[in-house]
Design a protein around this motif. Structure first.
Motif, PDB file in Angstrom:
ATOM      1  N   THR A 101      65.876   3.775 -15.808  1.00  0.00           N
ATOM      2  CA  THR A 101      66.131   2.598 -14.966  1.00  0.00           C
ATOM      3  C   THR A 101      67.633   2.446 -14.790  1.00  0.00           C
ATOM      4  O   THR A 101      68.376   2.311 -15.756  1.00  0.00           O
ATOM      5  N   TYR A 102      68.065   2.481 -13.525  1.00  0.00           N
ATOM      6  CA  TYR A 102      69.507   2.452 -13.231  1.00  0.00           C
ATOM      7  C   TYR A 102      69.777   1.316 -12.257  1.00  0.00           C
ATOM      8  O   TYR A 102      69.172   1.214 -11.195  1.00  0.00           O
ATOM      9  N   ASN A 145      63.176  12.239  -7.592  1.00  0.00           N
ATOM     10  CA  ASN A 145      62.802  11.693  -8.902  1.00  0.00           C
ATOM     11  C   ASN A 145      62.789  10.167  -8.894  1.00  0.00           C
ATOM     12  O   ASN A 145      62.418   9.541  -9.879  1.00  0.00           O
ATOM     13  N   ILE A 146      63.203   9.569  -7.794  1.00  0.00           N
ATOM     14  CA  ILE A 146      63.158   8.109  -7.682  1.00  0.00           C
ATOM     15  C   ILE A 146      61.724   7.675  -7.426  1.00  0.00           C
ATOM     16  O   ILE A 146      61.117   8.054  -6.423  1.00  0.00           O
ATOM     17  N   GLY A 147      61.181   6.880  -8.343  1.00  0.00           N
ATOM     18  CA  GLY A 147      59.817   6.387  -8.171  1.00  0.00           C
ATOM     19  C   GLY A 147      59.762   5.198  -7.235  1.00  0.00           C
ATOM     20  O   GLY A 147      58.910   5.118  -6.344  1.00  0.00           O
ATOM     21  N   SER A 148      60.679   4.253  -7.412  1.00  0.00           N
ATOM     22  CA  SER A 148      60.741   3.067  -6.561  1.00  0.00           C
ATOM     23  C   SER A 148      62.139   2.471  -6.640  1.00  0.00           C
ATOM     24  O   SER A 148      62.916   2.758  -7.561  1.00  0.00           O
ATOM     25  N   ILE A 149      62.462   1.631  -5.638  1.00  0.00           N
ATOM     26  CA  ILE A 149      63.751   0.952  -5.586  1.00  0.00           C
ATOM     27  C   ILE A 149      63.494  -0.531  -5.360  1.00  0.00           C
ATOM     28  O   ILE A 149      62.787  -0.917  -4.420  1.00  0.00           O
ATOM     29  N   LYS A 161      61.111   8.502 -12.042  1.00  0.00           N
ATOM     30  CA  LYS A 161      59.829   9.009 -12.521  1.00  0.00           C
ATOM     31  C   LYS A 161      59.958   9.642 -13.905  1.00  0.00           C
ATOM     32  O   LYS A 161      59.012   9.623 -14.694  1.00  0.00           O
ATOM     33  N   SER A 162      61.112  10.208 -14.175  1.00  0.00           N
ATOM     34  CA  SER A 162      61.368  10.831 -15.475  1.00  0.00           C
ATOM     35  C   SER A 162      62.841  10.683 -15.810  1.00  0.00           C
ATOM     36  O   SER A 162      63.678  10.398 -14.939  1.00  0.00           O
ATOM     37  N   SER A 163      63.187  10.875 -17.064  1.00  0.00           N
ATOM     38  CA  SER A 163      64.568  10.712 -17.525  1.00  0.00           C
ATOM     39  C   SER A 163      65.510  11.634 -16.758  1.00  0.00           C
ATOM     40  O   SER A 163      65.184  12.800 -16.497  1.00  0.00           O
ATOM     41  N   ASP A 164      66.667  11.105 -16.404  1.00  0.00           N
ATOM     42  CA  ASP A 164      67.650  11.920 -15.697  1.00  0.00           C
ATOM     43  C   ASP A 164      69.046  11.375 -15.936  1.00  0.00           C
ATOM     44  O   ASP A 164      69.523  10.472 -15.250  1.00  0.00           O
ATOM     45  N   PRO A 465      63.375  19.275 -17.530  1.00  0.00           N
ATOM     46  CA  PRO A 465      63.184  17.894 -18.006  1.00  0.00           C
ATOM     47  C   PRO A 465      63.842  17.624 -19.356  1.00  0.00           C
ATOM     48  O   PRO A 465      64.425  16.549 -19.557  1.00  0.00           O
ATOM     49  N   ASP A 466      63.770  18.594 -20.275  1.00  0.00           N
ATOM     50  CA  ASP A 466      64.409  18.416 -21.585  1.00  0.00           C
ATOM     51  C   ASP A 466      65.912  18.223 -21.432  1.00  0.00           C
ATOM     52  O   ASP A 466      66.517  17.360 -22.091  1.00  0.00           O
ATOM     53  N   SER A 467      66.535  19.019 -20.560  1.00  0.00           N
ATOM     54  CA  SER A 467      67.998  18.937 -20.410  1.00  0.00           C
ATOM     55  C   SER A 467      68.429  17.591 -19.838  1.00  0.00           C
ATOM     56  O   SER A 467      69.508  17.086 -20.159  1.00  0.00           O
TER      57      SER A 467
END
Length: 534
Positions: A101-102, A145-149, A161-164, A465-467
């Motif tokens: 979440t950003y 990778n953005i699920g919603s804004i 959607k996933s960690s970044d 995804p791990d990185s």
């Protein structure tokens, strides 16, 4: 002062300037005539490439360098590199430990150059537009990778959607540039050369035969952001050859030269005129061969591995690029966290025709293997043709391959490449941001830049995804090492060389050391005209 050489030192993927030879120059502006910048970058608007400057269409360093001056982003990478800081925003941060979440808060009083206010909804609209249009030529993959804004007053909240951990860098790219909904339709590209935004400059194109021959960047009086604009106007002139640009520079018709040829750089290095400063810095530009791994002739990885055994990077660099490039043995270049020489480790530093022949024989592949190498004639400079002539000779001299080369203009080459029309093709990469993720995911992840059919489940589902879960990028080096080893084994891409960066400027121009970075991004607002002393 006759010459200033600047060296940028790489530390964990960040670059900071170090002066050598002369003292730092005072910055200033004459407040009068425009600073004239020459470049060999070419831009055309055609049926196959209609919207060279639409953030929802272009994914090209040269075009992004135009957009960086005119279209504002929420964040930007500060002078000298490092983690992104707010630009159109006054504050941005992850609000959770999982980096999913950003939240960004817009600066108050932001306006587009036409006077319309910039709102949180405009930010949402701009980013969703890129993903919705989903043009295969674009950088929409950076944003998927953005699920919603969500928008809340001046706040924009991105739910991933996933960690970044690299997401702040992605928001600093022109793909996430803020556009006015009145001027950019939600599902249609903005064709042609018009650009409107809230960035430091307004933009006026000079066009001839659907080709950009020049442009004027004028300081935007409504601009509010983190950038300090050092001049009132910059004129860019687009030359069809480095020699024509050089002639204009010699006559003082051009103040600054960008995108010079290797021969031109060598000439200036050997004999620098007294009124010229040549700026040299390590670069993150890479060149490589890409493969359509679904094409019958290269579907068997033994063919690709054999090419990796045969290619002679040292000879290629020496014959074509001289001291302006160095051999590259991985997708991740030297100077970036996690770099390893995986291709050197697997195939050696010198070509081996015998090992290539053994790989082909073991796979039951008859020789010579007939191949076509496609390259673009007008996008990476005149030396590209010579580069592919050298590659053709290397492969054919091995007697294992029968290679034909074919040059195609960029406005045809790039759309056809994304459609899968080429089996083997030459490409360059100038990173969107200086992180190892940007030298791996754009080529290997889903929705990748090349539209490549290569799909390695270990890389896509686990290693990438791990990185991205690791906020400390240095701690992800082991994961990136595994990715590079997988690429060296499968050879969906064959790295060739890594380039340096050079800028030539007359001595009355200041700020050159900040106006170009190792990723070949231009920051024209750093330039000024003044005087400098040793």
């Amino acid at each position: 002062m006759k010459r200033t050489t600047l060296v940028l030192t790489a530390v964990v993927g960040m670059f900071a300037p170090v002066m050598a030879g002369c003292g730092a120059a005072d910055s200033g502006s004459d407040g009068g005539s425009a600073i004239v910048v020459g470049t060999t970058d070419q831009f055309g608007a055609t049926k196959t490439a209609p919207a060279p400057f639409d953030p929802a269409y272009t994914y090209d360093t040269a075009a992004w360098n135009i957009l960086r001056q005119t279209i504002q982003t929420l964040t930007h990478v500060p002078r000298g590199g490092g983690e992104p800081v707010p630009e159109a925003a006054s504050r941005c941060l992850f609000t959770d430990h999982a980096s999913t979440t950003y939240r960004c808060t817009l600066r108050t009083g932001l306006k587009f150059a036409n006077g319309d206010p910039v709102t949180a909804n405009d930010v949402k609209y701009s980013i969703q537009r890129v993903v919705t249009i989903h043009d295969p030529n674009s950088a929409y993959g950076l944003l998927t990778n953005i699920g919603s804004i969500d928008t809340e007053g001046h706040d924009v909240v991105f739910h991933l959607k996933s960690s970044d951990a690299t997401f702040p860098y992605k928001l600093a790219t022109p793909a996430a540039g803020i556009v006015n909904p009145k001027q950019y339709a939600p599902r249609k590209l903005r064709d042609g050369f018009e650009i409107d935004g809230s960035g430091p400059y307004t933009f006026k194109a000079k066009v001839k035969n659907n080709t950009l021959v020049g442009a004027t960047f004028t300081k935007n009086p409504t601009y509010k952001g983190d950038l300090k604009v050092q001049n009132d106007k910059v004129e860019m002139r687009n030359y069809t050859s480095a020699s024509a640009m050089g002639a204009a520079f010699d006559k003082n018709d051009v103040d600054v030269m960008l995108r010079m040829s290797p021969d031109q750089i060598k000439s200036l290095t050997d004999h620098t005129p007294k009124d010229v400063n040549l700026t040299e810095m390590p670069g993150l530009e890479i060149r490589y061969l890409g493969f359509d791994t679904a094409a019958p002739v290269v579907k068997e990885k033994a063919v690709r591995q054999a090419m990796a055994y045969v290619v002679d990077r040292d000879a290629l660099v020496s014959k074509v690029y001289g001291t302006t490039a160095t051999p590259l043995y991985s997708l991740i270049p030297s100077g970036i966290t996690g770099h390893t020489n995986s291709f050197f480790n697997q195939y050696g530093g010198q070509p081996s025709v015998q090992k290539a022949a053994d790989a082909l024989q073991k796979a039951g592949i008859h020789t010579p293997v007939k191949l076509t190498l496609d390259y673009t004639t007008d996008h990476y400079g005149a030396a590209t043709a010579k580069e592919f002539q050298v590659l053709q000779s290397q492969f054919n001299d091995s007697k294992l391959f029968d290679v034909t080369i074919k040059g195609i203009p960029w406005d045809t080459f790039r759309p056809d490449q994304t459609k899968g029309d080429y089996t083997i093709y030459g490409m360059g990469w100038f990173p969107d941001f200086p992180d190892p993720d940007n030298f791996t995911a754009p080529f290997l992840d889903k929705d990748n830049f090349l539209n490549s059919p290569y799909d390695n489940p270990l890389i896509r589902n686990q290693l990438i995804p791990d990185s991205r879960r690791v906020a400390n990028r240095g701690a992800a080096s082991g994961t990136f090492g595994e990715i590079q080893d997988q690429v060296a084994s499968d050879v969906p891409i064959l790295p060739l060389w890594q380039g340096k960066q050079y800028v030539a400027a007359h001595t009355d121009v200041t700020g050159v050391e900040w106006a170009v970075d190792a990723s070949t991004n231009y920051y024209l607002w750093e330039l000024a005209k003044g005087t400098s002393d040793d």
